[in-house]
Design an enzyme around this catalytic site. Sequence first.
Site, PDB file in Angstrom:
ATOM      1  CG  HIS A 122      31.008  25.246  28.707  1.00  0.00           C
ATOM      2  ND1 HIS A 122      30.241  26.034  27.880  1.00  0.00           N
ATOM      3  CD2 HIS A 122      30.681  23.964  28.414  1.00  0.00           C
ATOM      4  CE1 HIS A 122      29.478  25.261  27.127  1.00  0.00           C
ATOM      5  NE2 HIS A 122      29.722  23.998  27.427  1.00  0.00           N
ATOM      6  CG  ASP A 199      29.566  27.410  34.528  1.00  0.00           C
ATOM      7  OD1 ASP A 199      28.593  26.709  34.873  1.00  0.00           O
ATOM      8  OD2 ASP A 199      30.098  27.332  33.411  1.00  0.00           O
ATOM      9  CD  GLN A 202      28.776  19.610  33.918  1.00  0.00           C
ATOM     10  OE1 GLN A 202      28.252  18.680  34.541  1.00  0.00           O
ATOM     11  NE2 GLN A 202      28.499  19.846  32.648  1.00  0.00           N
ATOM     12  CE  LYS A 225      25.155  21.311  31.317  1.00  0.00           C
ATOM     13  NZ  LYS A 225      25.705  20.511  30.227  1.00  0.00           N
ATOM     14  CB  CYS A 366      31.735  23.603  24.900  1.00  0.00           C
ATOM     15  SG  CYS A 366      30.474  23.019  23.790  1.00  0.00           S
TER      16      CYS A 366
END
Length: 407
Positions: A122, A199, A202, A225, A366
């Site tokens: 991202h 990261d 997600q 999220k 993104c």
Amino acid sequence: MFDPYRVRDDFPIFKRRIRGKPIIYLDSTATSQKPIQVIEALSKFYMESYANIHRGLYDLSQEASEMYEEAHVKVAKFINADGMEEVVFVRNTTEAINLVAYSWALNSLKQGDEILLTIMEHHSNIVPWQLIAKRKNVKLKYVDIDGDGRLKIQEFEEKISSKTRLITVTHVSNVLGTINDIRRIGKLAHEVNAFFLVDGAQSVPHMPVNVKDIDCDFLAFSGHKMLAPTGIGVLYAKKDILSEMDPFMGGGDMISDVDLYESKWARLPWKFEAGTSSIADGVALGVAVDYLMKLGMENIYQYEREITEYALNNLLAIDGVEVYGPKDIEARSGILSFNVRNINHHDVANYLSENYNICIRSGHHCALPLMKRLGLKGTARASFYIYNVREDVDILLEAISSLVGSS
Ligand code: PMP
């Protein structure tokens, strides 16, 4: 048993009708909806316990401080960190990564060092490193993907060198849905004494993530999220590393003493939480974590895999639809990026919204370097979470079939 219909009942937004029809929310990769437990905790905090933290000696302030600290403890348990000292509350994943860039990388990297990233990151895990690379004369190297949308693991081995100081990788691609083998990548990083940043934007909301198990030095994720409000996110980092790092921002709450020309820092994690925090949002993040833990992250992971498999197989069966990312369900999470032949991705999203109240994302997500690598201007993207049911997928499939049929 995981029951998505019961879960769904906890989300007031699904009672809303637009144009007289229910909302089919398939954009949880962008942000999740909020359960009543989180919404009520937020308003209860403002109605009953609100005050600034770590400042007042009065009861309200102490109560608010305890609740805010308790939320750190809950997050620490959720990811199996060694206590709240390793959990810094920030605004979101973007801020967490920037914190590492400006507090750690800017002070630790020197000319000629290398940062290894991947083509599927991202922008928030690319742009901060470009800024650091410019200032420190550091080289960025990228690992590519194969035709199935998986990282070419052997490229890590080829591109790692004695100059590699940081490997930074997304756990799950927000475009392809690919779940990366971060345990293996972390091992490779530590073999050359490089730091390892994951990261988790997600992954943390969707599957068990255990920082000990993946042995990452840094883990970044966003509350919004994973059922919590906007404005609250997390940077996990190993205690030894945080102790060595300089603060990201200076100001109130992050000091233990201030003289005219020097200051001493507060203990962890407050050293990294300058100024008045998003206190209520932090407390509500703790409630979101309670909610997720009660459902069980393994149950959530299994359920999402089930619904994604159903959607993927049926989507692949529609002539004229191309789905990106691994076709093997074991290798992917509940994110389906696709295009419909001869129809622009934004037109797909508009059609689904106007005719079916389906909320999907369209665009470059993104992740422009990945789009360029795939030779695409963008994709449509449907994504699933705990409150999505098979009927949502059926309506999505019906809508896409009718679009394909009419084109
Ligand atoms: N990384 C990934 C993989 C993401 O999907 C996102 C959000 N789409 C981010 C980072 C950035 O998250 P935020 O906007 O909450 O900072």
